[in-house]
Design a protein around this motif. Structure first.
Motif, short mmCIF file in Angstrom:
data_model
loop_
_atom_site.label_atom_id
_atom_site.label_comp_id
_atom_site.label_asym_id
_atom_site.label_seq_id
_atom_site.Cartn_x
_atom_site.Cartn_y
_atom_site.Cartn_z
N ASN A 415 0.82 -1.21 0.00
CA ASN A 415 0.00 0.00 0.00
C ASN A 415 0.85 1.26 0.00
OD1 ASN A 415 -2.41 -1.32 -0.08
ND2 ASN A 415 -2.70 -1.32 2.14
N LYS A 479 -8.41 1.94 -5.58
CA LYS A 479 -7.56 1.69 -6.75
C LYS A 479 -8.39 1.22 -7.93
CE LYS A 479 -3.97 0.89 -3.48
NZ LYS A 479 -3.22 -0.06 -2.68
N GLY A 488 -6.23 -6.12 1.33
CA GLY A 488 -4.95 -5.98 2.05
C GLY A 488 -5.12 -5.54 3.49
#
Ligand code: ADP
Ligand code: MG
Length: 661
Positions: A415, A479, A488
């Motif tokens: 990230n 994203k 994540g």
């Protein structure tokens, strides 16, 4: 009123004159004092008060005029009226001289008794009145003195109670402010200053608006109108105040309007209780509840998915093993298995988030764990991003699944890289921190104890409030499609929570982001070396009883076991497993039990089978972790467990290991 004996003074150098006067006035009820000279008269008048002096004019040494003048000159005697009585000094000039000397009357002998008596009576009457007046004056004076004393006492009491009130105001545990009608702070107490970080005196220069959070400025306007209109007498609300350092202080505010004598509004009295700690707790609780709910949902889906994927991957592997290297369908099969494995990764992520993932916790030293994962982190972030580590000097022993902590760091690094497209700095540091009650009540999370803290900071794009609020939600991503999965951070969250730890984010758009992870410390420990697993599992020819209610999985597992050479008997539920075992007792070497089955669940079946043959080996299969199963009361002792989705080599390895034990 007291009754007075009234005295008069008779002055004459001749005894017989005095006696005559005495006889004349004898029946008036007066005390008569006699003096034979001016000197004696003066002496007596100084010693005693007289209603009247009757005085001869002609006397040796000091005559009447002189005596009168001296009496008039002395403040102690000047008020006594003097009447001259004379036989010799009859001409007018003498009479004037007498009046000049201060006499009130000038009588010539022979005296008319009636006139003398009535004159004496008048003066005695005046004297009595004067005495009464003086007495009243004196008692008035006493009264005034008494009243004054009472007033002084009252004033002192007031001062004292004023002091008490001031103390109540100054020392109150809640913040109190007197606010002018235009919002100016007029008086504030110590608690108020403390809560907002101002020194005493600084706050008085500000208005209520200056210390109110911008978004809450208009909140109480309506209430204030009701108050001013007299429709309400108080109102309460929760709102945000601004600390001197800019941070937010939550306050519960109660406002009353003080009015003057004619009912006109004078100022507001505002009592503010600091409820920041409670607000933080509420906020943390809401977040925890949300995560719990999403976790349950995600975990449920992932669990069912896992079963399906087990079947796909299992059969895929089997087919792959049997396929000739040049089979035209091999490419297709490879694609199927690869996709299924990706899907398995995703469900693993979801299981991690919902804390239903198998975890192998053992004592590890955090610093060395971080050092060992740095190589991968470096590869993830690439060369444009600078990596800086600063690790705590001492050992930080925690109980952890090191593979999962690696995963946390890798996800955070990924990230960070995505947030620093034009390069930047990633800083990773560790430290030791104690959490005590005050910390916990301030931030609304934590349990008392010592923690190893990992800080991961980047100088990337940072996040706004909106993103921060959702960052741990599964599938939340900013994203573009294909780039982010949104798993994540939810995996990170799940792993840290499963380790009884905490994770906090601090971020500002355009500045960067810091993640702060708290993991509970354990006592310094001996580090265990990682055990290397054998490369290829061995098979065998023993008999295995397999109990699984899902037919697809049962068939797949049976296939795998037969493939490794074993004899397999299959049961569709717990009861059937027990029956088959009873009929074939002696020939069954190992029982493979699904945990959740109809009729009898895995642990019930296990209990009955162990009663028949205590030495038989048992292996459980479950989509849930051993922890969770224990928590649900399904098992009361340590068991051998293999997690779904099952990888064929792992199943074979585990079965062999148990049989050889
Ligand atoms: P993904 O990376 O697949 O989008 P994550 O769960 O890892 O999913 O992250 C969720 C979102 O949180 C990201 O899309 C991003 O908007 C934000 N985010 C996470 N870490 C950072 C970071 N270090 N800096 C800026 N934004 C971040
Ligand atoms: Mg990510």
């Amino acid at each position: 009123m007291r009754t007075h004996t009234v005295s008069i003074l008779l002055v004459d150098d001749r005894e017989e004159n005095l006696t005559a006067l005495e006889a004349l006035l004898g029946d008036l009820g007066l005390a008569m004092v006699k003096a034979l000279s001016g000197n004696e008269a003066l002496r007596l008048a100084l010693r005693q008060d007289f209603a009247l002096v009757l005085m001869d004019v002609q006397m040796p040494k000091m005559d009447g005029f002189e005596t009168a003048e001296l009496m008039r000159a002395n403040p102690k005697t000047r008020h006594i009226p003097i009447i001259f009585v004379t036989a010799g000094m009859k001409d007018l000039s003498c009479q004037f001289k007498g009046y000049d000397a201060g006499a009130v009357d000038y009588l010539l002998k022979p005296l008319a008794p009636a006139i003398l008596r009535s004159k004496v009576r008048v003066f005695c009457e005046l004297y009595i009145q004067r005495c009464a007046l003086e007495e009243r004056e004196a008692s008035l004076e006493a009264l005034v003195a008494e009243r004054t004393a009472t007033l002084v006492r009252t004033a002192e009491n007031l001062l004292e109670s004023e002091e008490r009130y001031r103390n109540a105001f100054e020392l109150a545990a809640v913040g109190i402010a007197h606010v002018a009608l235009d919002g100016q702070l007029v008086r504030v107490n110590v608690s108020m200053c403390d809560a907002l970080g101002y020194a005493p005196g600084e706050l008085q220069k500000l208005a209520l608006g200056d210390i109110t959070h911008g978004d809450d400025l208009d909140l109480d306007k309506e209430q204030v109108q009701l108050l001013l209109a007299g429709k309400t007498t108080t109102y309460e609300m929760e709102k945000r105040f601004l600390h001197k350092d800019g941070s937010i202080v939550w306050g519960h505010m109660a406002v009353a309007l003080a009015r003057g004598e004619r009912g006109e509004p004078v100022h507001y009295i505002t009592v503010i209780e600091n409820i920041t700690a409670r607000k933080n707790l509420e906020q943390q609780l809401r977040q925890a509840q949300k995560m719990e709910a999403i976790g349950q949902l995600a975990g449920g889906i992932a669990h069912d998915f896992n079963n399906l994927l087990s079947v796909i991957i299992g059969y895929g592997n089997l087919a792959q093993m049997k396929m000739a290297g040049n089979d035209p369908l091999k490419g297709n099969l490879d694609q199927i298995i690869a996709a299924a494995e990706k899907a398995a990764q995703l469900t693993k992520g979801l299981l991690a988030f919902s804390r239903k993932q198998e975890m192998k916790q053992r004592p590890v030293e955090l610093n060395s764990l971080i050092e060992s994962v740095m190589k991968i982190v470096k590869r993830i972030i690439g060369e444009d991003i600078q990596l800086e580590t600063s690790l705590h000097g001492g050992q930080l022993c925690i109980s952890a699944d090191s593979g999962q902590i690696d995963q946390v760091l890798m996800n955070l690094a990924t990230n960070a890289r995505d947030a620093m497209v034009d390069g930047g700095k990633l800083a990773i540091s560790t430290e030791l921190q104690e959490m005590e009650e005050s910390f916990i009540s301030l931030y609304g999370f934590g349990r008392p104890g010592h923690y190893a803290v990992i800080n991961v900071s980047d100088t990337g794009s940072g996040m706004d409030q909106q993103i921060l609020q959702n960052i741990f939600d599964p599938f939340f991503t900013t994203k573009e499609v294909g780039k982010g999965t949104g798993l994540g951070m939810s995996i990170v969250y799940g792993i840290i929570t499963q380790h009884n730890g905490y994770i906090k984010v601090y971020s500002e758009p355009g500045i960067g982001t810091t993640f702060r992870i708290y993991l509970p410390l354990i006592k310094p420990c001996e580090m265990e070396g990682a055990k290397l697993l054998p490369a290829r599992p061995k098979g065998g020819s023993e008999t295995i009883l397999l109990a699984e209610d899902d037919q697809a999985i049962r068939d797949m597992e049976g296939c795998i076991l037969r493939d490794f050479g074993y004899r397999v008997m299959a049961a569709r539920d717990g009861q059937e497993a027990v029956d088959i075992f009873r009929e074939n007792s002696g020939s069954i070497d190992l029982v493979l039990l699904d945990m959740i089955m109809p009729k009898k669940n895995g642990s019930e079946a296990c209990r009955e089978i162990l009663a028949l043959a205590p030495q038989v080996k048992v292996l459980f299969i479950s989509g849930y972790t051993a922890d969770l199963i224990k928590e649900k009361g399904l098992l009361d002792k340590e068991i051998e467990l293999i997690m779904k989705p099952i990888s064929p080599p792992e199943l074979a390895r585990k079965v062999r290991e148990l049989l050889d034990r």
